[in-house]
Design a protein around this motif. Structure first.
Motif, PDB file in Angstrom:
ATOM      1  N   PHE A  69      19.817  -8.325  73.710  1.00  0.00           N
ATOM      2  CA  PHE A  69      19.183  -9.590  73.345  1.00  0.00           C
ATOM      3  C   PHE A  69      17.822  -9.725  74.028  1.00  0.00           C
ATOM      4  O   PHE A  69      16.812  -9.968  73.375  1.00  0.00           O
ATOM      5  N   ILE A 116      18.779 -15.359  65.287  1.00  0.00           N
ATOM      6  CA  ILE A 116      19.838 -14.652  66.028  1.00  0.00           C
ATOM      7  C   ILE A 116      21.109 -15.503  66.096  1.00  0.00           C
ATOM      8  O   ILE A 116      22.221 -14.985  65.971  1.00  0.00           O
ATOM      9  N   SER A 120      24.583 -14.229  64.488  1.00  0.00           N
ATOM     10  CA  SER A 120      25.681 -14.068  65.449  1.00  0.00           C
ATOM     11  C   SER A 120      26.955 -14.744  64.973  1.00  0.00           C
ATOM     12  O   SER A 120      28.049 -14.315  65.301  1.00  0.00           O
ATOM     13  N   TYR A 180      21.184 -16.863  72.750  1.00  0.00           N
ATOM     14  CA  TYR A 180      21.682 -15.935  73.772  1.00  0.00           C
ATOM     15  C   TYR A 180      23.190 -16.087  73.940  1.00  0.00           C
ATOM     16  O   TYR A 180      23.928 -15.105  73.954  1.00  0.00           O
ATOM     17  N   PHE A 183      24.955 -14.852  70.728  1.00  0.00           N
ATOM     18  CA  PHE A 183      24.847 -13.397  70.545  1.00  0.00           C
ATOM     19  C   PHE A 183      25.717 -12.657  71.547  1.00  0.00           C
ATOM     20  O   PHE A 183      26.392 -11.687  71.194  1.00  0.00           O
TER      21      PHE A 183
END
Lengths: 190, 274
Positions: A69, A116, A120, A180, A183
């Motif tokens: 990431f 993302i 995810s 974050y 993910f």
């Protein structure tokens, strides 16, 4: 550092055919051009790997999702900075040239977070990115950022309009943190 | 070396792993055997950190393997993935460069021997290799990485018989030098040639695991009409029955008969309900 070298090599070798055009566009010292290029480069990068179930190629190596990431984020920051500095001699010599870099960074961080996060949790990153862009353009385009009857607080944090740089930066950081977490915990597992 | 306990994993709405437990000792070759969709690859993906398990524990090299944050543990394992997907536009040389950067004990000599033996064109894009060549390349990278743990998903798939034998010998050599090998395979006939231990996985559960020698010693194949004595019936193997016993009945089974017996039997159901 050695992991980042490997990641950069991997991304450049794998993605350069789809990135070249957008990198050239990003050389223009203009926020719109940089946002356009970044938007597509983000779609062709990590999000595309997750969508195409190619993330295992990296997680089977001594790399974990946390590293992937942040290395992706740094890699895209590097592309943004490089194209900015290459294009800088052709930019207007004023503080506004640097403002383009800051605004591009905020735009990129926000959209990276959204793309993302979407991929995810199993959404199509392309659909999510275009939908968010549409909502951002429409919602941010309504009203004014000044206090008054037409005051629209979203305009302050909108990654496209960025009526308030600090507020939009905070919004971008929140989106990055959310991405974050999603993910590293879910990573588009299929 | 590896201790997996009650591993669970759901992908979408499917419970892929419901109770996977097994132990792999250092210097052994452990084969995870099971039909398609049994959960072999998912177990491997959990071990490598590609997937996060929903429950259970994984212990690697004596350490609890949590959240895959321990990169130093991942540096001690090398993996051959089941689907031989490769990085696009990568030549074999590019692969060697990144593997040698990521694995500190990388041995160029071993890989050079591989290149010479199988006539790899290092400047050719790996995408254009045949699937067999990709398998050999990955096995070569794994062996040259000098990692302590090799995890190989279907390592002999798509290989011709001679190369299969060479790869099996190489894996045996790696194990005899103290490295641990975990393989997943459908090839129950050839596993007996090189594995030392095995686990049978069915419907997301490891229903039996042991060393091959112990398993053979503790089971018998009994033909129709023979007295089963006080044996535990496992399952059918053709027209015979696989039983778990130490009594001197029937004959000793081959590994493939043990696997078939467990896969066809319903013995594990009663075990799971206890």
């Amino acid at each position: 550092m050695k992991n980042f070298d490997v990641y950069v090599k991997k991304q450049l070798l794998e993605k350069y055919p789809s990135m070249v055009f957008f990198l050239v566009v990003m050389l223009f010292p203009h926020f719109g051009a940089k946002a356009f290029g970044l938007f597509f480069i983000m779609l062709f990068s990590l999000a595309s790997d997750v969508r195409q179930k190619r993330l295992d190629l990296m997680t089977f190596l001594p790399l974990n999702r946390r590293q992937i990431f942040w290395m992706e984020y740094l890699f895209l920051c590097l592309l943004l900075s490089t194209t900015f500095f290459v294009g800088l001699p052709f930019a207007e010599r004023s503080i506004y040239a640097w403002l383009v870099l800051v605004r591009s960074f905020i735009f990129f961080s926000s959209y990276f977070g959204v793309i993302i996060s979407a991929v995810s949790i199993g959404f199509d990153p392309y659909g999510a990115a275009f939908l968010f862009l549409l909502v951002d353009l429409v919602l941010g385009g309504i009203g004014s950022s000044q206090l008054g009857p037409t005051f629209n607080p979203y305009k302050l944090i909108s990654p496209v309009y960025q009526a308030n740089l600090l507020a939009s930066l905070v919004f971008a950081l929140i989106l990055i943190y959310m991405a974050y977490r999603l993910f590293t915990q879910r990573g588009g597992e299929r | 070396m590896i201790r997996v306990e009650h591993l669970r994993k759901q992908l979408g709405n499917k419970q892929v792993l419901s109770d996977v437990s097994f132990t792999v000792e250092p210097g052994t070759i452990f084969a995870l055997i099971g039909p398609n969709g049994a959960g072999k690859t998912t177990t491997i993906r959990c071990l490598t950190g590609a997937l996060q398990a929903d429950g259970g524990q994984i212990e690697l090299f004596g350490e609890n393997y949590k959240n895959f944050s321990q990169i130093y543990l991942k540096e001690r394992m090398a993996v051959v993935p089941e689907e031989r997907h490769v990085f696009r536009n990568f030549t074999a040389k590019d692969y060697v460069q990144i593997w040698s950067r990521l694995y500190s004990k990388w041995d160029d000599t071993i890989f050079s021997n591989f290149v010479a033996r199988y006539s790899f064109d290092l400047s050719q894009k790996v995408e254009s290799y045949s699937i067999g060549m990709k398998t050999i390349l990955f096995v070569g990278l794994c062996v040259a990485s000098q990692a302590d743990l090799l995890i190989l998903d279907e390592p002999t798939q798509h290989l011709d018989p001679t190369v299969r034998l060479e790869i099996m010998d190489m894996l045996k050599e790696c194990a005899s030098s103290g490295r641990t090998i975990l393989i997943s395979s459908h090839e129950i006939f050839e596993i007996e040639e090189y594995a030392t231990h095995f686990g049978i996985i069915k419907e997301g559960r490891v229903i039996y695991s042991d060393s091959i020698d112990n398993a053979k010693e503790n089971h018998r194949i009994v033909d129709k009409g023979e007295n089963l004595q006080a044996s535990d019936v496992i399952g059918l193997v053709g027209s015979s029955v696989l039983v778990k016993t130490k009594s001197d009945v029937g004959r000793y089974p081959r590994l493939n008969e043990i696997v078939v017996g467990y896969l066809t039997g319903h013995h594990e159901r009663s075990l799971s309900l206890r």
